[in-house]
Design a protein around this motif. Structure first.
Motif, PDB file in Angstrom:
ATOM      1  N   ASN A 191      58.939  47.899  43.368  1.00  0.00           N
ATOM      2  CA  ASN A 191      59.806  48.817  44.121  1.00  0.00           C
ATOM      3  C   ASN A 191      59.544  50.280  43.817  1.00  0.00           C
ATOM      4  OD1 ASN A 191      61.165  47.015  45.644  1.00  0.00           O
ATOM      5  ND2 ASN A 191      63.015  46.951  44.385  1.00  0.00           N
ATOM      6  N   ASP A 192      58.840  50.536  42.722  1.00  0.00           N
ATOM      7  CA  ASP A 192      58.631  51.925  42.317  1.00  0.00           C
ATOM      8  C   ASP A 192      57.833  52.706  43.363  1.00  0.00           C
ATOM      9  OD1 ASP A 192      59.209  53.880  40.282  1.00  0.00           O
ATOM     10  OD2 ASP A 192      57.048  53.939  39.931  1.00  0.00           O
ATOM     11  N   VAL A 193      56.984  52.004  44.077  1.00  0.00           N
ATOM     12  CA  VAL A 193      56.184  52.656  45.125  1.00  0.00           C
ATOM     13  C   VAL A 193      57.108  53.301  46.164  1.00  0.00           C
ATOM     14  CG1 VAL A 193      54.445  52.285  46.928  1.00  0.00           C
ATOM     15  CG2 VAL A 193      54.316  51.003  44.792  1.00  0.00           C
ATOM     16  N   ALA A 194      58.151  52.567  46.553  1.00  0.00           N
ATOM     17  CA  ALA A 194      59.096  53.084  47.551  1.00  0.00           C
ATOM     18  C   ALA A 194      59.816  54.324  47.032  1.00  0.00           C
ATOM     19  CB  ALA A 194      60.104  51.998  47.924  1.00  0.00           C
ATOM     20  N   ILE A 195      60.158  54.314  45.740  1.00  0.00           N
ATOM     21  CA  ILE A 195      60.854  55.468  45.146  1.00  0.00           C
ATOM     22  C   ILE A 195      59.928  56.683  45.117  1.00  0.00           C
ATOM     23  CG2 ILE A 195      61.894  56.370  43.010  1.00  0.00           C
ATOM     24  CD1 ILE A 195      63.012  53.530  42.534  1.00  0.00           C
ATOM     25  N   ASN A 196      58.672  56.466  44.729  1.00  0.00           N
ATOM     26  CA  ASN A 196      57.706  57.574  44.713  1.00  0.00           C
ATOM     27  C   ASN A 196      57.480  58.141  46.114  1.00  0.00           C
ATOM     28  OD1 ASN A 196      57.462  57.253  41.974  1.00  0.00           O
ATOM     29  ND2 ASN A 196      55.551  56.108  42.068  1.00  0.00           N
ATOM     30  N   ASP A 197      57.369  57.243  47.104  1.00  0.00           N
ATOM     31  CA  ASP A 197      57.188  57.686  48.493  1.00  0.00           C
ATOM     32  C   ASP A 197      58.355  58.552  48.936  1.00  0.00           C
ATOM     33  OD1 ASP A 197      54.852  56.333  48.633  1.00  0.00           O
ATOM     34  OD2 ASP A 197      55.583  54.668  49.867  1.00  0.00           O
ATOM     35  N   MET A 198      59.540  58.106  48.552  1.00  0.00           N
ATOM     36  CA  MET A 198      60.753  58.828  48.940  1.00  0.00           C
ATOM     37  C   MET A 198      60.739  60.242  48.346  1.00  0.00           C
ATOM     38  SD  MET A 198      63.900  57.053  49.907  1.00  0.00           S
ATOM     39  CE  MET A 198      65.433  57.738  50.457  1.00  0.00           C
ATOM     40  N   GLU A 199      60.309  60.353  47.097  1.00  0.00           N
ATOM     41  CA  GLU A 199      60.267  61.683  46.476  1.00  0.00           C
ATOM     42  C   GLU A 199      59.284  62.581  47.207  1.00  0.00           C
ATOM     43  OE1 GLU A 199      59.254  64.529  42.868  1.00  0.00           O
ATOM     44  OE2 GLU A 199      58.221  62.606  43.019  1.00  0.00           O
ATOM     45  N   GLU A 247      70.361  58.170  48.743  1.00  0.00           N
ATOM     46  CA  GLU A 247      69.754  56.841  48.882  1.00  0.00           C
ATOM     47  C   GLU A 247      68.705  56.612  47.790  1.00  0.00           C
ATOM     48  OE1 GLU A 247      67.071  54.577  52.158  1.00  0.00           O
ATOM     49  OE2 GLU A 247      68.307  56.223  52.908  1.00  0.00           O
ATOM     50  N   MET A 248      67.900  57.631  47.536  1.00  0.00           N
ATOM     51  CA  MET A 248      66.900  57.544  46.471  1.00  0.00           C
ATOM     52  C   MET A 248      67.602  57.337  45.132  1.00  0.00           C
ATOM     53  SD  MET A 248      64.026  60.352  45.303  1.00  0.00           S
ATOM     54  CE  MET A 248      62.987  60.044  43.856  1.00  0.00           C
ATOM     55  N   GLY A 249      68.701  58.043  44.928  1.00  0.00           N
ATOM     56  CA  GLY A 249      69.485  57.902  43.696  1.00  0.00           C
ATOM     57  C   GLY A 249      69.990  56.480  43.505  1.00  0.00           C
ATOM     58  N   MET A 250      70.455  55.863  44.582  1.00  0.00           N
ATOM     59  CA  MET A 250      70.935  54.483  44.508  1.00  0.00           C
ATOM     60  C   MET A 250      69.786  53.526  44.161  1.00  0.00           C
ATOM     61  SD  MET A 250      74.112  54.817  44.966  1.00  0.00           S
ATOM     62  CE  MET A 250      74.776  53.186  45.267  1.00  0.00           C
TER      63      MET A 250
END
Length: 223
Positions: A49-57, A19-22
């Protein structure tokens, strides 16, 4: 009982990574589209949206540490958790480069643009996005052969980069009014090239997942 719970957690980790990859693939695509179409709204979306990606990591990393500490997994399971940890940090860096491209979009103010170079950048980004999407599929299938093939696609990315580099320099020399745009094209092409390098890193983690061996797939790595 514990084992099935662990397997479920492992599957969740796997799915969250995908999901993070997508999300990252979409960020890469949108950032270049915003750049080519001068779409500042789309660019802002990528940055937000980058905040969500960082949170996911961060979540993936925390969960990975937790699973290693509590379950003490062995061999294949451990390899999978390590792969997710390492590859998600590569994804996060790819997203950072997408943000840099989006920021270039917001910076550009009525400068003289060079349509043929923008076409090359657009083609390069389509190619890089294909690498990103392919590597996610190779990850899901733990496909070592595919991973090696995708890593080889990086050579074409370097050709794109050299082409854009040479065209930009030539244009800047002959038409001084394109210097600002030309410099920006070089940056965007560099970000795309870096994204492809991180895809190659993920290919290496897929080979590790499949074989347990750490392999250098491309020698010309830039950090």
């Amino acid at each position: 009982m514990l084992r099935t719970q662990f397997e479920e957690e492992l599957l969740n980790l796997h799915n969250q990574f995908y999901e993070m990859g997508m999300m990252v693939s979409s960020a890469v695509h949108k950032s270049v589209r915003s750049y080519i179409k001068h779409d500042k709204t789309l660019a802002k979306e990528v940055i937000d949206n980058d905040v969500a990606i960082n949170d996911m990591e961060v979540r993936l990393e925390k969960k990975s540490f937790e699973m290693i500490a509590l379950q003490q997994p062995v061999t294949t399971d451990l390899r999978m958790i390590i792969t997710v940890m390492k590859a998600s940090s590569d994804l996060e860096r790819m997203a950072d480069h997408a943000v840099s491209i989006a920021k270039s979009t917001i910076r550009v103010k009525g400068e003289t643009r060079i349509p043929e170079i923008e076409k090359e950048i657009s083609d390069m980004s389509d190619y890089v996005k294909k690498m990103v999407d392919n590597v996610l599929v190779a990850y899901v299938k733990t496909d070592e052969k595919d991973a090696r093939t995708i890593a080889n696609m990086d050579q074409r990315v370097n050709e794109y980069f050299n082409q854009i580099y040479n065209s930009s320099i030539k244009n800047m020399e002959n038409h001084p009014e394109t210097v600002v745009s030309g410099t920006d094209y070089l940056h965007v092409a560099t970000y795309l090239e870096r994204i492809a390098d991180y895809v190659t890193n993920i290919c290496e983690w897929i080979v590790y997942l499949a074989t347990g061996k750490i392999t250098e797939l491309n020698t010309n790595h830039d950090e």
